[in-house]
Scaffold this active site. Structure first.
Site, PDB file in Angstrom:
ATOM      1  CB  CYS A 410      -0.904  -0.084   1.018  1.00 33.95           C
ATOM      2  SG  CYS A 410      -1.650   1.513   1.947  1.00 33.95           S
ATOM      3  CB  CYS A 413       0.666   1.244   4.425  1.00 33.47           C
ATOM      4  SG  CYS A 413      -1.146   0.912   4.325  1.00 33.47           S
TER       5      CYS A 413
END
Length: 484
Positions: A410, A413
């Site tokens: 991600c 992230c």
């Protein structure tokens, strides 16, 4: 007369029996359920509080208590740090999110729309940040116009051949690598972008499952000095042995030297902090162009409730407080570096730059007053050669963790993982550079200790994330009480 009285008496007697029957039925079918409901509510209350009721008292490996940190952070630090992170100097972070994972084949980037990071257009970046970012020359640069700065830099660069410039860059990278705890991104790479952190906040994006587990599993299993024969509690990628896992793991952990025990607690604290952010900024509702983010109590209980985590939740949260103390100590140590007149948090806007530095120094002044700092002198205090080897091992393990962040699928992230690991790595660099910081010259750049703008931005944003986590715990306490 008796003929009248007897029927009346019969009616009254019938009414009395009927009244007793109604009252008895009411008690059996209404009062008792109320008592049962009251009992269930009490049990629910106890369950809610079990998440945080054990989060109290003195922390391991230091002499500070949870309650003192709560008061200090929530009233003294959090409001100021939150305001500081809104300043231009700290909101723009240059990062390369396209570096390939060095450890396993890339899973491909997350396709969930909330995983996407929107780079900041060059036109939006303050000119002072784009022009060099070197704090050691910031004061002098602040006195020159933009054209004069370009002319000065051009004059210097024109005296170097491309080969010499590359050799000089190699020397600088080699010198910097000696005290860095992180694998730093090359800011000159065409794949590196400026990101506005305020427009790309850390929150739950939907990224989870085996890909995310593999990242954390690699961090814990291969980089926390743990033998494979010892199983970490609640590890989704390892065979479970029930309660024996926890007992064996913590017996092993307590048998480690302080330095290796501290290392594990730092990583656990970082993991806990990230989980709190995801619980506090969770996707609650979506549809018709409307997205609602907010605290998710169910998710919070799942990650930290004593019963659901078999007691792990309290340990995780205490490790968060421990990490907070470590980074707080680093800020205390590095304050003299920023207090020098030569250091100016330069963006090109002199008025804002002055206000930003003043706010930063206010935070340092509050930190100096805090009476229960972590004492890092107990670390690496044994035999000189053994201490040197252990310190280098400590550094390389953490540097490896910073490389694992390039394996996060991600993008958002990955952004916040890289920033927070670099911030913690910078804090460790500070703690192990005490002599160099003490010998800093007041009016000239230091040769022994230096921080880049990227390190400064990462350091303060990482600490801000920890401060926010502790503040969010207070909010979750209130929500748990309201949910009784």
């Amino acid at each position: 007369m008796w003929k009248v009285t007897l029927p009346v008496f019969g009616v009254l007697l019938l009414a009395w029996f009927f009244g007793n029957f109604v009252v008895g039925w009411f008690h059996q079918n209404n009062v008792k359920p109320q008592t049962q409901h009251s009992e269930r509510r009490s049990e629910a209350s106890d369950q809610d509080q079990s998440c945080l009721c054990h989060l109290t008292g003195v922390l391991d490996d230091c002499f500070c208590d949870v309650e003192s940190i709560d008061v200090f952070n929530n009233f003294k630090i959090y409001p100021r740090v939150k305001k500081l992170m809104e300043r231009d100097y700290f909101r723009y972070y240059r990062v390369n999110l396209k570096r390939p994972c060095p450890f396993w084949p890339d899973d491909g980037h997350c396709s969930i729309k909330d995983c996407h990071v929107e780079p900041c257009p060059e036109s939006k970046i303050p000119v002072g940040i784009k022009s060099g970012n070197y704090n050691k020359f910031a004061q002098a640069a602040g006195k020159m116009t933009e054209c004069e700065q370009a002319k000065e830099l051009g004059a210097i660069n024109s005296t170097l051949s491309n080969q010499s410039k590359e050799a000089f860059a190699d020397w600088a990278r080699h010198d910097d690598a000696q005290d860095h705890f992180c694998e730093l991104d090359d800011e000159t790479s065409p794949d590196a972008d400026y990101v506005d952190l305020l427009l790309n906040p850390e929150r739950f994006t939907g990224y989870k499952g085996p890909s995310a587990w593999r990242v954390w599993n690699s961090i814990y299993e291969e980089n926390c000095f743990k033998p494979r024969s010892v199983y970490r509690p609640l590890n989704p990628l390892a065979p479970s042995r029930g309660d024996d896992d926890g007992e064996a793991f913590y017996t092993w952990l307590e048998g480690l030297c302080l330095e290796k025990r501290v290392f594990y607690r730092l990583i656990s604290g970082l993991h806990s902090s990230i989980n709190i952010h995801l619980c506090a900024e969770h996707l609650l509702d979506e549809g018709w162009g409307r997205t609602v983010w907010g605290p998710n109590l169910k998710e919070f209980r799942h990650r930290f409730d004593t019963a659901e985590t078999k007691g792990e939740g309290t340990r995780r949260l205490k490790n968060l407080y421990f990490l907070y103390l470590i980074e707080l100590r680093a800020l205390y140590k590095v304050a003299p570096y920023f207090e020098r007149a030569i250091v100016n948090l330069y963006t090109g806007n002199s008025q804002e730059d002055g206000a930003t530095k003043e706010l930063l120094l206010q935070i340092f002044n509050e930190i100096k007053i805090f009476p229960m700092h972590f004492d890092e002198k107990s670390m690496f205090a044994g035999h000189k050669m053994e201490a040197k080897i252990l310190k280098e091992e400590f550094r390389l393990h953490f540097k490896n963790i910073s490389r694992i962040m390039d394996c996060v699928g991600c993008s958002k992230c990955r952004l916040w993982g890289k920033l927070q690991t670099q911030g913690l790595g910078t804090a460790l660099k500070i703690l192990f550079s005490e002599k160099e910081i003490k010998n800093l010259p007041e009016h000239s750049p230091s040769q022994g200790f230096q921080l880049t703008r990227q390190e400064i931005v990462a350091l303060m944003n990482a600490f801000s994330r920890l401060s926010t986590s502790i503040y969010q715990l207070h909010n979750f306490r209130l929500l748990l009480k309201e949910s009784r």
